[in-house]
Write a protein that holds these residues in place. Structure first.
Motif, short mmCIF file in Angstrom:
data_model
loop_
_atom_site.label_atom_id
_atom_site.label_comp_id
_atom_site.label_asym_id
_atom_site.label_seq_id
_atom_site.Cartn_x
_atom_site.Cartn_y
_atom_site.Cartn_z
N ARG A 48 0.90 -1.17 -0.11
CA ARG A 48 -0.04 -0.09 -0.06
C ARG A 48 0.78 1.27 0.03
N TRP A 49 2.01 1.31 0.90
CA TRP A 49 2.91 2.37 0.80
C TRP A 49 3.37 2.67 -0.59
N TYR A 50 3.76 1.40 -1.29
CA TYR A 50 4.37 1.72 -2.70
C TYR A 50 3.26 2.50 -3.58
N SER A 51 2.10 1.75 -3.59
CA SER A 51 1.29 2.02 -4.64
C SER A 51 0.73 3.58 -4.45
N HIS A 52 0.47 3.89 -3.21
CA HIS A 52 0.08 4.96 -2.97
C HIS A 52 0.98 6.33 -2.82
N THR A 53 2.17 5.93 -2.87
CA THR A 53 3.53 6.93 -2.69
C THR A 53 3.77 7.23 -4.28
N LEU A 54 3.76 6.04 -5.31
CA LEU A 54 3.86 6.11 -6.58
C LEU A 54 2.71 6.70 -7.23
N GLY A 55 1.52 6.49 -6.92
CA GLY A 55 0.52 7.07 -7.41
C GLY A 55 0.42 8.58 -7.14
N SER A 56 0.46 9.07 -5.89
CA SER A 56 0.55 10.33 -5.70
C SER A 56 1.60 11.29 -6.47
N THR A 57 2.81 10.53 -6.79
CA THR A 57 3.87 11.03 -7.25
C THR A 57 3.38 11.49 -8.72
N LEU A 58 2.85 10.30 -9.40
CA LEU A 58 2.65 10.38 -10.56
C LEU A 58 1.67 11.40 -11.05
N LEU A 59 0.65 11.48 -10.22
CA LEU A 59 -0.46 12.48 -10.18
C LEU A 59 0.01 14.10 -10.28
N ALA A 60 1.10 14.28 -9.34
CA ALA A 60 1.62 15.42 -9.21
C ALA A 60 2.49 15.75 -10.29
N GLU A 61 3.35 14.89 -10.89
CA GLU A 61 4.08 15.10 -12.14
C GLU A 61 3.14 15.52 -13.34
N MET A 62 1.90 14.72 -13.46
CA MET A 62 1.22 15.08 -14.75
C MET A 62 0.44 16.42 -14.72
N THR A 63 0.33 17.06 -13.40
CA THR A 63 -0.06 18.21 -13.38
C THR A 63 0.83 19.53 -13.55
N GLN A 64 1.98 19.02 -13.55
CA GLN A 64 3.31 19.94 -13.67
C GLN A 64 3.87 19.86 -14.88
N SER A 65 3.92 18.59 -15.66
CA SER A 65 4.69 18.50 -16.75
C SER A 65 3.74 17.97 -17.99
N ALA A 66 4.07 18.35 -19.07
CA ALA A 66 3.47 17.70 -20.37
C ALA A 66 4.36 16.79 -20.93
N GLY A 67 5.40 16.39 -20.50
CA GLY A 67 6.23 15.26 -21.02
C GLY A 67 5.54 14.12 -21.32
#
Length: 295
Positions: A48-67
């Motif tokens: 759970r720590w892994y999926s939630h940490t990676l998931g929240s990281t990806l969501l933040a990246e997608m709002t900050q970058s168009a890469g």
């Protein structure tokens, strides 16, 4: 983008290892890979720590970058790995892992990424929606399921067969000829399925972990087209309710052999911004008419 979602753990007293998150322009879905009793890990962090940490990281990246999405996924995996590579032995094959779906809307197109056996459905205004699922795990797993599927669930023999099955699959994880998921190696992002589709060709999208996609893949309760109708009209929670009802009717896996009686189940239904796409309800109605005419 309007998003409705529901997520339910396999059991009320156990943590939900799925992750679902959304912003106005992006959706991220992860399904953490459960580790059965008897398998040890050199990582002290939970799935759970892994999926939630990676998931929240990806969501933040997608709002900050168009890469490109694979690039963002690789960065996300690298970041999460950096959070525990000094405290855990990440060379051990039992490190936490997860499947990933990423969906991002821009003014004129949708970008998508699928890594692992979660399912993305794109309603393309045609009789059959576009269904994207990375089936490399299933291809690898099928020859190793014979003993597990022959044993009734809830028995010590079934539990031991499941442990052996998961250990065997670990030998194929994140290597050529095997299957790929997010874990500790950012290069896994290069193995994801990706695509871009014009928004004017899409009226809705659905993201499902395998616990929800089993409504079609395992239990044959419905079709992909009708599943979209359930999500649009009754909501994601209703789809999960139907899956749970099927599972409760077969607790020992005699009708539908499976690794465990229940799985975490998450479903999200997305309608890209009004004015960009057409009416999803009318598109669903058209799909139902086409399905009826073919029957």
């Amino acid at each position: 983008m309007r998003v409705a979602f529901a997520s339910e753990p396999a059991y009320p007293d156990r943590p939900n290892e799925d992750f679902i998150g959304a912003t106005a322009d992006a959706v991220v879905l992860l399904d953490g890979a459960s580790i059965p009793p008897g398998i040890t890990s050199a990582c002290s962090h939970s799935v759970r720590w892994y999926s939630h940490t990676l998931g929240s990281t990806l969501l933040a990246e997608m709002t900050q970058s168009a890469g490109p999405l694979p690039e963002l996924l690789a960065q996300g995996i690298k970041h999460v790995t950096s959070l525990h590579d000094f405290t855990c032995d990440l060379t051990h094959g039992g490190s936490p892992s997860a499947t990933v779906i990423m969906l991002r809307q821009t003014a004129d197109h949708l970008d998508w990424l699928v890594l692992g056996d979660s399912t993305l459905i794109l309603d393309t205004r045609t009789p059959n929606p576009m269904v994207i699922c990375d089936d490399r795990l299933e291809q690898v797993a099928a020859p190793h399921r014979t003993r597990l599927d022959s044993l009734p669930g809830g028995t010590p023999e079934h539990a031991e067969a499941r442990r052996q099955y998961v250990e065997t699959l670990g030998q194929y994880r994140n290597r050529d000829g095997g299957f790929w998921v997010a874990s500790t190696d950012p290069l896994a992002a290069d193995q994801a399925f990706t695509g871009t589709i014009p928004t004017d060709g899409i009226c809705a999208a659905a993201l499902l972990t395998d616990g929800a996609a089993d409504a079609v893949n395992r239990y044959r309760l419905t079709t992909w087209r009708r599943l979209l109708g359930t999500l649009a009209q009754d909501g994601p929670a209703e789809l999960i309710r139907q899956v749970r009802e099927a599972e409760r009717s077969d607790p020992r896996g005699e009708r539908w052999p499976r690794s465990k009686p229940h799985d975490d189940a998450t479903a999200a239904y997305c309608c890209p911004s009004e004015g960009v796409l057409g009416d999803p309800v009318e598109a669903l109605a058209s799909g139902f008419r086409d399905e009826f005419e073919r029957a």
